[in-house]
Design an enzyme around this catalytic site. Structure first.
Site, short mmCIF file in Angstrom:
data_model
loop_
_atom_site.label_atom_id
_atom_site.label_comp_id
_atom_site.label_asym_id
_atom_site.label_seq_id
_atom_site.Cartn_x
_atom_site.Cartn_y
_atom_site.Cartn_z
N ARG A 30 5.67 -3.02 38.67
CA ARG A 30 4.83 -2.21 37.80
C ARG A 30 5.16 -2.38 36.31
O ARG A 30 4.58 -1.72 35.46
CB ARG A 30 4.97 -0.73 38.19
CG ARG A 30 4.31 -0.44 39.53
CD ARG A 30 4.84 0.81 40.19
NE ARG A 30 4.13 1.11 41.43
CZ ARG A 30 4.35 0.50 42.60
NH1 ARG A 30 5.26 -0.46 42.69
NH2 ARG A 30 3.65 0.84 43.68
N CYS A 52 11.64 5.05 33.41
CA CYS A 52 11.69 4.58 34.79
C CYS A 52 12.76 5.35 35.54
O CYS A 52 13.93 5.36 35.14
CB CYS A 52 12.02 3.09 34.82
SG CYS A 52 12.25 2.43 36.48
N HIS A 83 18.30 14.40 42.39
CA HIS A 83 18.19 14.21 40.94
C HIS A 83 16.84 13.59 40.56
O HIS A 83 16.20 14.00 39.60
CB HIS A 83 19.35 13.33 40.45
CG HIS A 83 19.35 13.08 38.98
ND1 HIS A 83 19.67 14.05 38.06
CD2 HIS A 83 19.06 11.96 38.27
CE1 HIS A 83 19.58 13.54 36.84
NE2 HIS A 83 19.21 12.28 36.94
N ASP A 111 20.07 8.63 46.26
CA ASP A 111 20.47 9.39 47.44
C ASP A 111 20.55 10.90 47.21
O ASP A 111 20.86 11.65 48.13
CB ASP A 111 21.84 8.89 47.92
CG ASP A 111 21.80 7.45 48.37
OD1 ASP A 111 20.74 7.01 48.86
OD2 ASP A 111 22.82 6.76 48.22
N THR A 112 20.26 11.33 45.98
CA THR A 112 20.35 12.76 45.68
C THR A 112 19.00 13.28 45.18
O THR A 112 18.12 12.49 44.83
CB THR A 112 21.41 13.02 44.58
OG1 THR A 112 20.92 12.48 43.34
CG2 THR A 112 22.75 12.39 44.94
#
Length: 164
Positions: free
Chosen positions: A136, A89, A97, A94-95
């Site tokens: 999910r 998961c 990555h 905010d990046t």
């Protein structure tokens, strides 16, 4: 089809072959363990519901989602399973990555499927937030683990049907 229009846990039970003689490997990311643990429960319960024996389900953990392909590769080289399910998961932050991890795992699983004769089932949830991940992994949209287990059974059956 978008998950919003399809419950991940809904399928025709009778369309799934018996998993009684099949052997499964499941590689699970420890990161976001509340989600990956629920995915694992879904996958294992669905495999057992279709006849898989507990001793024929090998579960191994890796630190994060990026390590899933390495874990799957090592399990393939070990040669003891008929299919592998990867469960992870990644939740957008905010990046960038998120993008690198998702692309890396996707490409890695694609390469494993092209290179080896053992299906590697893609069970990486990639969401914008925790609520979507929960939806999910046993929430209102079902459990991706269930869907992955069904895919693994059907892919093993597919391979075996070609050998007949």
């Amino acid at each position: 089809m978008a998950t919003a229009y399809h419950n991940l846990s809904e399928y025709d039970f009778n369309s799934v072959p018996s998993a009684e003689t099949m052997k499964f490997g499941i590689i699970v990311s420890e990161w976001n363990s509340n989600i990956t643990g629920a995915l694992l429960d879904g996958a294992v319960n669905t495999l057992i519901k279709h006849g898989a024996k507990k001793e024929n389900i090998i579960v191994k953990f890796v630190p994060g989602s990026f390590e899933l392909t390495f874990g799957a590769n090592q399990m393939i080289k070990n040669g003891t399973v008929d299919a592998i399910i990867i469960l992870g998961c990644v939740i957008k932050g905010d990046t960038p990555h998120f993008d690198y991890v998702c692309m890396g795992v996707t490409q890695g699983v694609t390469e494993l499927n092209a290179k080896f004769n053992i299906p590697v089932i893609y069970g990486l949830i990639t969401t914008n937030n925790m609520e979507q991940a929960e939806d999910r992994s046993g929430g209102k949209l079902g459990n991706k683990g269930d869907e992955c287990a069904i895919s693994a059974i059907k892919m093993i059956d597919f391979i075996w049907s070609l050998k007949k």
